[in-house]
Motif scaffolding. Structure first.
Motif, mmCIF file in Angstrom:
data_model
loop_
_atom_site.group_PDB
_atom_site.id
_atom_site.type_symbol
_atom_site.label_atom_id
_atom_site.label_comp_id
_atom_site.label_asym_id
_atom_site.label_seq_id
_atom_site.Cartn_x
_atom_site.Cartn_y
_atom_site.Cartn_z
ATOM 1 N N LEU A 1 -21.824 69.953 69.952
ATOM 2 C CA LEU A 1 -20.973 69.882 68.762
ATOM 3 C C LEU A 1 -20.156 68.604 68.653
ATOM 4 O O LEU A 1 -19.321 68.489 67.761
ATOM 5 N N CYS B 1 -8.271 79.426 71.490
ATOM 6 C CA CYS B 1 -8.493 78.586 70.324
ATOM 7 C C CYS B 1 -7.142 78.355 69.634
ATOM 8 O O CYS B 1 -6.186 79.113 69.837
ATOM 9 N N ARG C 1 -18.073 77.591 69.525
ATOM 10 C CA ARG C 1 -17.549 77.747 68.168
ATOM 11 C C ARG C 1 -16.725 79.031 68.124
ATOM 12 O O ARG C 1 -17.156 80.072 68.619
ATOM 13 N N CYS C 2 -15.541 78.960 67.526
ATOM 14 C CA CYS C 2 -14.702 80.142 67.401
ATOM 15 C C CYS C 2 -15.250 81.036 66.295
ATOM 16 O O CYS C 2 -15.425 80.573 65.157
ATOM 17 N N SER D 1 -13.981 79.418 62.954
ATOM 18 C CA SER D 1 -15.130 78.499 62.879
ATOM 19 C C SER D 1 -14.835 77.118 63.445
ATOM 20 O O SER D 1 -15.598 76.178 63.217
ATOM 21 N N GLN E 1 -14.958 74.150 65.951
ATOM 22 C CA GLN E 1 -15.988 73.751 66.901
ATOM 23 C C GLN E 1 -15.365 72.869 67.978
ATOM 24 O O GLN E 1 -14.573 71.978 67.688
ATOM 25 N N TYR E 2 -15.744 73.136 69.224
ATOM 26 C CA TYR E 2 -15.245 72.362 70.353
ATOM 27 C C TYR E 2 -16.424 71.878 71.182
ATOM 28 O O TYR E 2 -17.308 72.651 71.532
#
Length: 205
Positions: free
Chosen positions: A8, A165, A181-182, A186, A188-189
């Motif tokens: 990501l 998050c 992704r949370c 949503s 992204q890390y």
């Protein structure tokens, strides 16, 4: 495409339009290579079938019931429907996407494993650039490697830790997490961003 679908993170200029960045592609290639060959993880599964073997399987003595003659985890990975079949399914999909003829397999399962790994590694640059399910492929290959390492006593599964998050949702990551992704917000890390998130507070039981 401006971000790697695996970790990501933003793609570099020479990676734009690809599904995955170069480090993630190289990691998938290394995971494939680790499975193949006479000294590879797949070959080592055969040495890990018997309980009490050096692979870390439990030795059984004085038990009231007879132990199983083989360990089921290595057997399920080594048998038809395990590692070889999963890799062949991916190669068939790639050939169909490219319009190539159906791949052929020769020899026993070890020979077929080596053949399919070699072909997947040849097509890996194309898949990293153009195959829409490349992130799913890399995740499955990484999982196969971890399962084989665990079954052969090479490594224990990576420890999963909870991080928070920015929205407050607890995410589960490992030290080798490519990205996360949370599901709530949503966000992204990438790998480094996920590991820099604060540890989630443990709730009292």
């Amino acid at each position: 495409m401006t971000a790697c679908t695996v970790c990501l993170r933003d793609l570099y200029e020479n990676e734009l339009g690809h599904q995955a960045c170069r480090p993630c592609t190289n990691r998938a290639d290394a995971n494939l290579a680790a499975l193949a060959g006479a000294d590879g993880l797949y070959a080592r599964l055969a040495d890990s079938l018997h309980p009490g073997s050096s692979s870390g399987g439990p030795a059984v003595s004085g038990s009231r019931t007879a132990p199983l003659p083989v360990r089921l985890d290595p057997l399920s990975l080594a048998a038809r429907g395990g590692v070889v079949t999963i890799l062949q399914t991916w190669l068939i999909d790639w050939h169909e996407t490219l319009g190539y003829t159906h791949p052929r397999w020769d020899g026993g399962l070890q020979q077929q494993l080596d053949q399919v790994v070699q072909r997947l590694r040849v097509l890996l640059p194309w898949a990293a650039e153009a195959h829409g399910a490349f992130a799913e492929f890399t995740g499955e290959i990484a999982q196969l490697r971890r399962q084989c390492e665990t079954a052969t006593g090479g490594e224990t599964p990576p420890r999963r830790i909870g991080v928070s998050c920015t929205c407050g949702r607890t995410l589960k990551v490992t030290l080798d997490t490519a990205g996360v992704r949370c599901p709530d917000c949503s966000a992204q890390y990438g790998h480094s961003e996920a590991l820099r998130l604060p540890l989630a507070e443990r709730r009292a039981a």
